[in-house]
Design a protein around this motif. Structure first.
Motif, PDB file in Angstrom:
ATOM      1  N   ASP A   1     -19.231 -78.711 -78.516  1.00 24.15           N
ATOM      2  CA  ASP A   1     -20.389 -79.225 -79.255  1.00 24.15           C
ATOM      3  C   ASP A   1     -20.196 -80.709 -79.550  1.00 24.15           C
ATOM      4  OD1 ASP A   1     -21.701 -76.782 -79.331  1.00 24.15           O
ATOM      5  OD2 ASP A   1     -20.613 -76.144 -81.117  1.00 24.15           O
ATOM      6  N   PHE A   2     -20.799 -81.543 -78.698  1.00 28.03           N
ATOM      7  CA  PHE A   2     -20.752 -82.981 -78.930  1.00 28.03           C
ATOM      8  C   PHE A   2     -21.710 -83.343 -80.065  1.00 28.03           C
ATOM      9  CE2 PHE A   2     -18.636 -82.760 -74.993  1.00 28.03           C
ATOM     10  CZ  PHE A   2     -18.016 -83.973 -74.737  1.00 28.03           C
ATOM     11  N   SER A   3     -21.453 -84.466 -80.697  1.00 28.48           N
ATOM     12  CA  SER A   3     -22.333 -84.924 -81.775  1.00 28.48           C
ATOM     13  C   SER A   3     -23.668 -85.380 -81.193  1.00 28.48           C
ATOM     14  CB  SER A   3     -21.678 -86.093 -82.530  1.00 28.48           C
ATOM     15  OG  SER A   3     -21.665 -87.259 -81.695  1.00 28.48           O
ATOM     16  N   SER A   4     -24.635 -85.637 -82.075  1.00 28.94           N
ATOM     17  CA  SER A   4     -25.946 -86.098 -81.624  1.00 28.94           C
ATOM     18  C   SER A   4     -25.847 -87.422 -80.880  1.00 28.94           C
ATOM     19  CB  SER A   4     -26.899 -86.237 -82.818  1.00 28.94           C
ATOM     20  OG  SER A   4     -26.362 -87.127 -83.789  1.00 28.94           O
ATOM     21  N   GLU A   5     -24.769 -88.187 -81.123  1.00 32.08           N
ATOM     22  CA  GLU A   5     -24.557 -89.453 -80.414  1.00 32.08           C
ATOM     23  C   GLU A   5     -23.803 -89.240 -79.105  1.00 32.08           C
ATOM     24  OE1 GLU A   5     -23.570 -89.110 -83.670  1.00 32.08           O
ATOM     25  OE2 GLU A   5     -25.437 -89.950 -84.470  1.00 32.08           O
ATOM     26  N   GLY A   6     -23.471 -87.980 -78.795  1.00 36.65           N
ATOM     27  CA  GLY A   6     -22.770 -87.690 -77.551  1.00 36.65           C
ATOM     28  C   GLY A   6     -21.274 -87.872 -77.618  1.00 36.65           C
TER      29      GLY A   6
ATOM     30  N   ILE B   1      -4.802 -88.317 -79.898  1.00 38.01           N
ATOM     31  CA  ILE B   1      -6.128 -87.970 -80.401  1.00 38.01           C
ATOM     32  C   ILE B   1      -7.101 -88.993 -79.813  1.00 38.01           C
ATOM     33  CG2 ILE B   1      -7.506 -87.446 -82.438  1.00 38.01           C
ATOM     34  CD1 ILE B   1      -4.904 -85.902 -82.350  1.00 38.01           C
ATOM     35  N   VAL B   2      -8.167 -88.536 -79.204  1.00 30.57           N
ATOM     36  CA  VAL B   2      -9.134 -89.472 -78.626  1.00 30.57           C
ATOM     37  C   VAL B   2     -10.547 -89.092 -79.060  1.00 30.57           C
ATOM     38  CG1 VAL B   2      -7.747 -90.028 -76.592  1.00 30.57           C
ATOM     39  CG2 VAL B   2      -9.355 -88.132 -76.497  1.00 30.57           C
ATOM     40  N   THR B   3     -11.377 -90.105 -79.204  1.00 31.33           N
ATOM     41  CA  THR B   3     -12.819 -89.906 -79.391  1.00 31.33           C
ATOM     42  C   THR B   3     -13.484 -90.302 -78.082  1.00 31.33           C
ATOM     43  OG1 THR B   3     -12.713 -90.424 -81.742  1.00 31.33           O
ATOM     44  CG2 THR B   3     -14.871 -90.557 -80.700  1.00 31.33           C
ATOM     45  N   ILE B   4     -14.161 -89.344 -77.457  1.00 32.30           N
ATOM     46  CA  ILE B   4     -14.783 -89.607 -76.163  1.00 32.30           C
ATOM     47  C   ILE B   4     -16.299 -89.547 -76.280  1.00 32.30           C
ATOM     48  CG2 ILE B   4     -12.821 -88.741 -74.850  1.00 32.30           C
ATOM     49  CD1 ILE B   4     -14.326 -86.133 -74.429  1.00 32.30           C
ATOM     50  N   LYS B   5     -16.946 -90.288 -75.411  1.00 27.56           N
ATOM     51  CA  LYS B   5     -18.404 -90.239 -75.310  1.00 27.56           C
ATOM     52  C   LYS B   5     -18.736 -89.787 -73.895  1.00 27.56           C
ATOM     53  CE  LYS B   5     -22.631 -92.627 -76.616  1.00 27.56           C
ATOM     54  NZ  LYS B   5     -23.205 -93.813 -77.277  1.00 27.56           N
ATOM     55  N   LYS B   6     -19.429 -88.656 -73.808  1.00 28.28           N
ATOM     56  CA  LYS B   6     -19.648 -88.000 -72.528  1.00 28.28           C
ATOM     57  C   LYS B   6     -20.568 -88.801 -71.612  1.00 28.28           C
ATOM     58  CE  LYS B   6     -21.723 -84.037 -72.838  1.00 28.28           C
ATOM     59  NZ  LYS B   6     -21.958 -82.596 -73.008  1.00 28.28           N
ATOM     60  N   ARG B   7     -20.167 -88.907 -70.349  1.00 32.47           N
ATOM     61  CA  ARG B   7     -21.027 -89.459 -69.311  1.00 32.47           C
ATOM     62  C   ARG B   7     -21.241 -88.379 -68.254  1.00 32.47           C
ATOM     63  NH1 ARG B   7     -19.245 -93.545 -66.155  1.00 32.47           N
ATOM     64  NH2 ARG B   7     -17.053 -93.226 -66.660  1.00 32.47           N
ATOM     65  N   LEU B   8     -22.477 -88.258 -67.792  1.00 29.85           N
ATOM     66  CA  LEU B   8     -22.824 -87.220 -66.823  1.00 29.85           C
ATOM     67  C   LEU B   8     -23.350 -87.854 -65.542  1.00 29.85           C
ATOM     68  CD1 LEU B   8     -24.646 -84.766 -69.244  1.00 29.85           C
ATOM     69  CD2 LEU B   8     -22.279 -84.669 -68.483  1.00 29.85           C
ATOM     70  N   GLN B   9     -23.103 -87.189 -64.434  1.00 29.37           N
ATOM     71  CA  GLN B   9     -23.566 -87.695 -63.143  1.00 29.37           C
ATOM     72  C   GLN B   9     -24.951 -87.138 -62.833  1.00 29.37           C
ATOM     73  OE1 GLN B   9     -21.603 -86.407 -59.380  1.00 29.37           O
ATOM     74  NE2 GLN B   9     -21.298 -88.592 -59.029  1.00 29.37           N
ATOM     75  N   CYS B  10     -25.882 -88.038 -62.538  1.00 31.12           N
ATOM     76  CA  CYS B  10     -27.243 -87.626 -62.195  1.00 31.12           C
ATOM     77  C   CYS B  10     -27.222 -86.851 -60.881  1.00 31.12           C
ATOM     78  CB  CYS B  10     -28.155 -88.848 -62.076  1.00 31.12           C
ATOM     79  SG  CYS B  10     -29.840 -88.463 -61.542  1.00 31.12           S
ATOM     80  N   SER B  11     -27.887 -85.708 -60.855  1.00 31.28           N
ATOM     81  CA  SER B  11     -27.911 -84.857 -59.662  1.00 31.28           C
ATOM     82  C   SER B  11     -28.677 -85.496 -58.513  1.00 31.28           C
ATOM     83  CB  SER B  11     -28.555 -83.501 -60.001  1.00 31.28           C
ATOM     84  OG  SER B  11     -27.801 -82.811 -60.957  1.00 31.28           O
ATOM     85  N   ILE B  12     -29.460 -86.538 -58.797  1.00 32.49           N
ATOM     86  CA  ILE B  12     -30.292 -87.147 -57.760  1.00 32.49           C
ATOM     87  C   ILE B  12     -29.697 -88.465 -57.265  1.00 32.49           C
ATOM     88  CG2 ILE B  12     -32.591 -88.089 -57.238  1.00 32.49           C
ATOM     89  CD1 ILE B  12     -33.709 -86.046 -59.230  1.00 32.49           C
ATOM     90  N   CYS B  13     -29.484 -89.420 -58.173  1.00 35.76           N
ATOM     91  CA  CYS B  13     -28.964 -90.732 -57.747  1.00 35.76           C
ATOM     92  C   CYS B  13     -27.442 -90.792 -57.755  1.00 35.76           C
ATOM     93  CB  CYS B  13     -29.548 -91.839 -58.610  1.00 35.76           C
ATOM     94  SG  CYS B  13     -28.939 -91.844 -60.322  1.00 35.76           S
ATOM     95  N   MET B  14     -26.771 -89.787 -58.355  1.00 37.75           N
ATOM     96  CA  MET B  14     -25.320 -89.667 -58.404  1.00 37.75           C
ATOM     97  C   MET B  14     -24.641 -90.721 -59.276  1.00 37.75           C
ATOM     98  SD  MET B  14     -25.373 -87.001 -56.627  1.00 37.75           S
ATOM     99  CE  MET B  14     -23.640 -86.577 -56.519  1.00 37.75           C
ATOM    100  N   GLU B  15     -25.426 -91.535 -59.994  1.00 32.55           N
ATOM    101  CA  GLU B  15     -24.845 -92.492 -60.926  1.00 32.55           C
ATOM    102  C   GLU B  15     -24.472 -91.775 -62.229  1.00 32.55           C
ATOM    103  OE1 GLU B  15     -24.135 -95.664 -60.336  1.00 32.55           O
ATOM    104  OE2 GLU B  15     -24.875 -95.504 -58.287  1.00 32.55           O
ATOM    105  N   LYS B  16     -23.610 -92.400 -63.040  1.00 30.02           N
ATOM    106  CA  LYS B  16     -23.163 -91.786 -64.291  1.00 30.02           C
ATOM    107  C   LYS B  16     -23.872 -92.417 -65.484  1.00 30.02           C
ATOM    108  CE  LYS B  16     -18.646 -90.095 -62.880  1.00 30.02           C
ATOM    109  NZ  LYS B  16     -18.748 -90.392 -61.469  1.00 30.02           N
ATOM    110  N   PHE B  17     -24.265 -91.560 -66.437  1.00 33.92           N
ATOM    111  CA  PHE B  17     -25.007 -91.981 -67.614  1.00 33.92           C
ATOM    112  C   PHE B  17     -24.492 -91.231 -68.830  1.00 33.92           C
ATOM    113  CE2 PHE B  17     -27.741 -92.433 -63.958  1.00 33.92           C
ATOM    114  CZ  PHE B  17     -28.384 -93.650 -64.146  1.00 33.92           C
TER     115      PHE B  17
END
Length: 447
Positions: free
Chosen positions: A120-125, A198-214
């Motif tokens: 469960d990531f925070s609302s800020e990701g 201990i790390v605080t991470i912000k999730k990046r996901l790969q777009c299924s269409i353009c394959m870039e990360k966001f």
């Protein structure tokens, strides 16, 4: 090398916003003792009964094979980094043995992309996790929990079972959640689990269409973790779903857009909750309305075809020649004159929004003139400007609904009168009588 594995996974999947390294020097001796304990147990088993199972001795500390006997593990921590900074020893203590349903041990998740995705990531990701290493040599495959209750006797039995497992050469056990593949393990031998940082991470996901990360807030993420970025791909995907042949492939029969990777439907409410994605939401609504209007039109045409066939069959049973001809002519007038149709696909239309350059709402997408109903290829705008049937008071492409209705009232009346005038006097009498209900609402008279 192990630290490199951590960095590679985080680099490909998320951004590290903050990081606290833990001082594990006080744990080194305990960790070595844990490994020695496992090695002694395996040695004892091999020396007492070499038939129980073919076992190889554990790899030496620091050998090339040594890294293969370490799991990268993690746990989610609720504390702030400042609180952890003030009491690092307490965080390290979270990796010591405690009660579990598989007996005393340390229960941790494997450090993988899939396991992180289910957190469960925070609302800020963002997500704050503690990452560690867990040494293992022999893993017990997934079995039911050793206890299902919290009473003292059940805990004692679970503890005894885990001790028996350890004496049999098993140092940890796989834990399956909801009948899925093992994503957690319980490590029984003290000292084998060591926290790293201990790390605080912000999730990046790969777009299924353009394959870039966001970042997750920069796109739509379906329940199966397939991601489409808002930036350029989402609206383009909606547009492609509007093309012929998309039903069943990217949209369902009700006009709901499907994830490009799976059959999960895109949630309109979730799209609407993104204030900056008004265009995407409106496009989804328009797509749904378009598909449903086409479905309703098709159903209406099928129903109309049934009625026409039933009416035709009824007319064929009429024995009076003049009445039969009059009824057949009425059907022709209703179908070919009173019903406005696309000149290309012959689908009926009755909507008018003010522009006389129309585009068929059916899959043919033909352009045609709302004045004369001429087929104009893909775009009727050029024709509309010069249409000889356009009234002199109308300029450009647009007119009022009153202009549209009056123009077609006059046009229909002229064509109906021409059709009726070609019939014999006997047929005309019957025809005028049976057409009255059909013409009345359209303001057409034959007198």
């Amino acid at each position: 090398m192990l630290q490199e594995r951590v960095n590679n996974l985080l680099r490909n999947w998320s951004d590290v916003e903050e990081r606290i390294e833990l001082d594990i020097r006080p744990l080194i001796d305990q960790h070595i003792q844990g490994r020695i304990s496992i090695a002694r147990t395996i040695h004892d088993i091999m020396s007492k009964d070499d038939k129980i199972e073919t076992l190889l001795p554990p790899p030496s500390i620091g050998s090339l094979d040594d890294n293969n006997n370490y799991h990268l593990v993690f746990r989610v921590t609720e504390k702030t980094l400042s609180a952890i900074e003030d009491d690092k020893n307490k965080e390290i203590g979270m990796y010591r043995k405690g009660p579990t349903v598989y007996g005393p041990g340390v229960r941790l998740e494997l450090f993988t992309k899939d396991n992180l995705a289910h957190c469960d990531f925070s609302s800020e990701g963002t997500l704050q996790i503690s990452i560690g290493l867990a040494y293992f040599y022999r893993i017990k495959t997934i079995t039911p929990p050793f206890r299902v209750t919290e009473d003292k006797a059940a805990k004692k039995r679970a503890s005894a079972t885990s001790m028996k497992m350890v004496k049999s050469g098993y140092d940890c056990i796989e834990v399956s959640l909801d009948d899925t593949e093992a994503s957690e393990h319980v490590y029984w031998v003290p000292g084998t689990v060591v926290p790293l940082e201990i790390v605080t991470i912000k999730k990046r996901l790969q777009c299924s269409i353009c394959m870039e990360k966001f970042f997750e807030t920069e796109g739509y993420n379906c329940e199966n973790h397939h991601f489409i970025c808002w930036e350029s791909c989402f609206e383009g995907y909606i547009q492609s779903a509007s093309e012929p042949g998309a039903i069943g492939r990217s949209i369902d029969t009700d006009g709901n857009l499907k994830c490009p990777e799976c059959n999960e439907l895109i949630d309109l409410q979730r799209v609407a909750n993104h204030a900056n994605e008004g265009n995407s939401f409106n496009a989804l609504v328009e797509l749904k309305l378009k598909i449903n209007s086409e479905k309703a039109l098709k159903a209406g045409l099928e129903e109309q075809e049934k009625r026409l066939k039933a009416e035709f069959d009824r007319i064929q049973r009429i024995t009076d020649v003049n009445e039969k001809e009059a009824m057949l002519t009425r059907m022709s007038i209703i179908e070919d004159i009173l019903t406005l149709k696309c000149p290309a696909c012959k689908n009926a239309f009755n909507d008018f929004d003010g522009c006389f350059a129309l585009t068929c709402n059916a899959h043919c997408r033909a352009g045609f003139c709302a004045w004369c109903l001429a087929h104009c290829g893909n775009d009727a705008h050029a024709h509309v400007l010069q249409c000889p049937h356009k009234p002199g008071h109308v300029q450009g492409y647009h007119g009022t609904k009153q202009d549209f209705d009056e123009h077609h009232r006059i046009r229909r009346e002229r064509m109906v009168r021409e059709q009726v005038s070609q019939k014999s006097p006997e047929v005309r009498v019957i025809l005028k009588r049976v057409l009255i209900p059909d013409l009345r609402d359209l303001g057409i008279t034959l007198e």
